[in-house]
Design a protein around this motif. Structure first.
Motif, PDB file in Angstrom:
ATOM      1  N   LEU A 151      -0.388  -3.891   0.877  1.00 45.24           N
ATOM      2  CA  LEU A 151      -1.217  -4.259   2.023  1.00 45.24           C
ATOM      3  C   LEU A 151      -0.666  -5.470   2.767  1.00 45.24           C
ATOM      4  O   LEU A 151      -0.855  -5.593   3.978  1.00 45.24           O
ATOM      5  N   GLN A 152       0.032  -6.350   2.072  1.00 43.39           N
ATOM      6  CA  GLN A 152       0.592  -7.517   2.755  1.00 43.39           C
ATOM      7  C   GLN A 152       1.728  -7.128   3.704  1.00 43.39           C
ATOM      8  O   GLN A 152       2.096  -7.912   4.576  1.00 43.39           O
TER       9      GLN A 152
ATOM     10  N   ARG B 115      -8.418  -1.866   7.128  1.00 44.02           N
ATOM     11  CA  ARG B 115      -8.836  -3.089   7.800  1.00 44.02           C
ATOM     12  C   ARG B 115      -9.652  -3.970   6.857  1.00 44.02           C
ATOM     13  O   ARG B 115      -9.429  -5.170   6.746  1.00 44.02           O
TER      14      ARG B 115
ATOM     15  N   ARG C 248      -7.440  -5.443   3.986  1.00 44.15           N
ATOM     16  CA  ARG C 248      -6.542  -6.520   4.444  1.00 44.15           C
ATOM     17  C   ARG C 248      -7.290  -7.816   4.667  1.00 44.15           C
ATOM     18  O   ARG C 248      -6.718  -8.894   4.503  1.00 44.15           O
TER      19      ARG C 248
END
Length: 140
Positions: free
Chosen positions: A79-80, A135, A138
């Motif tokens: 996710l990064q 979304r 994150r």
């Protein structure tokens, strides 16, 4: 923890073949002649040819968002590494996640901008739910 999970297939599909064989056997009961062994073989045979199909779909078409990664089939995207999931245009020739040449049939594409400024195509049957899960994951 899975924030979003979309399986490629369900194991209940294995019951369709034996269910069909049971219906065939029951239909034969009304005609007077039954072939029980043949219907057992048909049911097991249909289940046997369905099992690799279900296994492959679950392995290569499962979409999952966890607390730290997006999984598309066997491919993992941390996710990064995801920079943006909304208002991203899909350029021609964008790489499809999961290793395919195109998005799988009956799946919609979701363009994702990565932190290295490349755009890749994620896919899901419910793109809006995938976008929301990405979304939320994150920002958490």
């Amino acid at each position: 923890m899975a924030r979003y999970l979309e399986r490629g297939a369900s194991w209940t599909a294995l019951a369709y073949g034996p269910g069909f064989a049971l219906l065939g056997f029951l239909a034969e009961l009304f005609t007077g002649t039954t072939h029980a062994v043949a219907w057992v073989i048909v049911g097991l045979g249909l289940a046997a040819i369905t099992a690799p199909w279900v296994y492959a779909r679950r392995r290569f078409l499962t979409v999952q968002v966890t607390d730290d990664a997006l999984w598309q089939g066997r491919e993992r995207v941390p996710l990064q590494d995801i920079a943006e999931v909304t208002d991203v245009g899909a350029p021609t020739g964008a790489r499809v996640l999961g290793g395919g040449w195109t998005t799988p049939n009956k799946y919609e594409a979701l363009p994702i901008r990565l932190t290295d400024d490349t755009v890749v195509l994620a896919w899901a049957k419910d793109v809006e739910a995938l976008r929301t899960a990405l979304r939320d994951a994150r920002t958490a």
